[in-house]
Enzyme design. Sequence first.
Site, short mmCIF file in Angstrom:
data_model
loop_
_atom_site.label_atom_id
_atom_site.label_comp_id
_atom_site.label_asym_id
_atom_site.label_seq_id
_atom_site.Cartn_x
_atom_site.Cartn_y
_atom_site.Cartn_z
N GLY A 216 0.78 -1.23 0.00
CA GLY A 216 0.00 0.00 0.00
C GLY A 216 0.81 1.27 0.00
N THR A 217 2.13 1.15 -0.12
CA THR A 217 2.94 2.36 -0.08
C THR A 217 3.11 2.97 -1.46
OG1 THR A 217 4.82 0.87 -0.05
CG2 THR A 217 4.25 1.93 2.02
N HIS A 434 -13.28 -0.95 32.14
CA HIS A 434 -12.11 -1.44 31.42
C HIS A 434 -11.46 -0.30 30.61
CE1 HIS A 434 -9.99 -4.70 29.03
NE2 HIS A 434 -9.86 -3.67 28.21
N GLU A 435 -12.27 0.42 29.87
CA GLU A 435 -11.72 1.48 29.02
C GLU A 435 -11.18 2.63 29.87
OE1 GLU A 435 -11.05 0.98 26.00
OE2 GLU A 435 -12.20 -0.88 25.94
N HIS A 438 -7.74 1.78 31.04
CA HIS A 438 -6.68 2.10 30.08
C HIS A 438 -6.38 3.60 30.10
CE1 HIS A 438 -6.39 -1.74 28.07
NE2 HIS A 438 -7.64 -1.73 27.64
P1 ADP Z 1 1.68 -1.32 -3.38
O1 ADP Z 1 1.96 -1.73 -4.77
O2 ADP Z 1 2.88 -0.73 -2.69
O3 ADP Z 1 1.03 -2.36 -2.53
P2 ADP Z 1 -0.17 0.39 -4.66
O4 ADP Z 1 0.71 1.13 -5.58
O5 ADP Z 1 -0.96 -0.72 -5.24
O6 ADP Z 1 0.64 -0.12 -3.42
O7 ADP Z 1 -1.14 1.46 -3.98
C1 ADP Z 1 -2.52 1.30 -3.94
C2 ADP Z 1 -3.23 2.63 -4.09
O8 ADP Z 1 -2.96 3.46 -2.98
C3 ADP Z 1 -2.75 3.41 -5.29
O9 ADP Z 1 -3.49 3.07 -6.42
C4 ADP Z 1 -3.00 4.85 -4.87
O10 ADP Z 1 -4.32 5.25 -5.08
C5 ADP Z 1 -2.75 4.81 -3.39
N1 ADP Z 1 -1.38 5.19 -3.06
C6 ADP Z 1 -0.45 4.42 -2.48
N2 ADP Z 1 0.70 5.08 -2.30
C7 ADP Z 1 0.52 6.32 -2.80
C8 ADP Z 1 1.36 7.47 -2.91
N3 ADP Z 1 2.62 7.47 -2.48
N4 ADP Z 1 0.84 8.58 -3.49
C9 ADP Z 1 -0.42 8.57 -3.93
N5 ADP Z 1 -1.25 7.53 -3.86
C10 ADP Z 1 -0.81 6.39 -3.29
ZN ZN Z 2 -8.55 -3.27 26.62
#
Ligand code: ADP
Ligand code: ZN
Length: 628
Positions: A216-217, A434-435, A438
């Site tokens: 997701g990066t 509990h909360e 914390h």
């Molecule tokens: P990875 O391949 O690292 O798992 P992706 O490129 O598939 O991640 O990212 C998924 C989506 O998240 C992208 O299509 C985009 O919409 C968003 N996204 C992730 N990183 C960025 C970034 N650095 N800038 C803008 N959008 C991003």
């Molecule tokens: Zn807890």
Amino acid sequence: MKLSWRVILLWTLPALIIGFFFWQGAFSSAPADMGRNTASTRMTYGRFLEYLDAGRVTSVDLYEGGRTAIVEAIDPELDNRIQRLRVDLPGNAPDLITRLRSDNISFDSHPIRNDGALWGLLGNLIFPVLLIGGLFFLFRRSSNVPGGPGQAMQFGKSRARFSMEAKTGVMFDDVAGIEEAKEELQEVVTFLKKPERFTAVGAKIPKGVLLVGPPGTGKTLLAKAIAGEAGVPFFSISGSEFVEMFVGVGASRVRDLFKKAKENAPCIIFIDEIDAVGRQRGAGIGGGNDEREQTLNQLLTEMDGFEGNTGIIIIAATNRPDVLDSALLRPGRFDRQVTVDAPDIKGRLEVLNVHARNKKIAPEVSLEAIARRTPGFTGADLANLLNEAAILTARRRKDAITMLEIDDAVDRVVAGMEGTPLVDSKSKRLIAYHEIGHAIIGTLLKDHDPVQKVTLIPRGQAQGLTWFTPNEEQGLISRSQILARISGALGGRAAEQEIFGDAEVTTGAGGDLQQVSSMARQMVTRFGMSDLGPLSLESQQGEVFLGRDWMTKSEYSEQIASRIDAQVRSIVEHCYDTSLRIIRDNRAVIDRLVDLLIEKETIDGDEFRQIVSEYAEVPEKEQFVPQI
Ligand code: ADP
Ligand code: ZN
């Protein structure tokens, strides 16, 4: 899509065949339409002649070229009522017509109705046609698609598992917050666009770039942006697609992919999850995996097989560079590594800006505030966050996204969907204690992150939640901070026990305890923060089956193992004592806060601290606030 058609046909053909007989039967037994004069009662030809002799027949309508007739006859037994009867005539009977004329009986002949027959014909034809057509279709598909039953011997050849985009349409502008990675890859664009510049001075263009970073990066996005900027086609495949059941399939897919890429050079080949094929050979439980090794060998061969100057650049992504086979990382292969990490606060703001471009956001919304609230979020998380907020906005029928929707969306992305609040009951009180447990420990321990809010609204798995504002972007965490976190995590259970007693403690603390154990264990085995001294006894825990880790798992003796356990236990006990003591000493304010929480469902951090400060001294916390 392709496959599903085949499946549909395979399943429907037998049904069609069965249906065919039913339909056919229906058609052939259907009586031909006799116009409006349909008569249901039949009469034999003999009886008809008798009626004629008796002079009871008043009119005759001939159908089907004189093979059937509807006869109107008088029934003297029933007040001379007119009966309508159907008679099957023995072929064409010219003397019958003479007879009718001489008896002065009115008769008429009706033309053969064609549509009935036409339908019958169609009904008879349509299924054979469908059947043959279907079979033909199937046959063609299976002989076209290698891997289908027609060509079992060639099953590896291009099942077109990789996809090609002629133009990705993604530009560097669409990728934000990972500036260093972008800068490094800028050069790749130049390789693709102006290779002469490099070849002129005898430089070899690199073939492979490895993007390393958590999911997701934006690794895929980045690879697409390179293709987009350079204006070259983008081939992509996931490493897991290479690995198939049959030995040799993966290898032939690799061969195919490279063949296609060479035809389209210059281009980018993107291999996602390369660790699925590129894992250390001969590692893992049960030895090597033939298929994977063959695939990997083929990949290496292909990478060696083309000259650097063909203009094919292979970009691979992984989260686990440590498990990759070293052959993949050798010069001439993936010799460039670019790290793509979760963005820092500035990066998050940039990513938010990119994704806010096509959304309607109310002017008072501060993207900066969102960036502050979301440490640890990846680009994909942030994109998802803004999308969730937009969905909430639409659902609430507002014109633009406000901070309210964004806050709700953050909670939802982090902790899951909101549930319905519990009704006031004993278990709600217990959860409230509990909360608050914390939260009060988080507030009174100097080294704990400050409370952001406490809530009794269930989310995801949790019945209630206490949110803390993490200290932004701190790379290092001190021993006392970890101890404070352990105490804070134990605060929930401590409150349950202190207020309701041993017998009433609940399973609600399960998740807390898991975190506690892991934190305490890491203090001992990884960070050298116990009486065992500054030793690293375990590498970062990873799954055994991922290859290499297997051998590096335990580097200590049985004796040390039991000492580790003892240390872990003493850390946790010490922290639990701290928690119990704080709960006991602050019972009055805890009771008041619980009542308030049950009434209001949510207490935010400032109000919480305000109330606590009326009873006890709340330590001032150092919050490192990064400048954007
Ligand atoms: P990875 O391949 O690292 O798992 P992706 O490129 O598939 O991640 O990212 C998924 C989506 O998240 C992208 O299509 C985009 O919409 C968003 N996204 C992730 N990183 C960025 C970034 N650095 N800038 C803008 N959008 C991003
Ligand atoms: Zn807890």
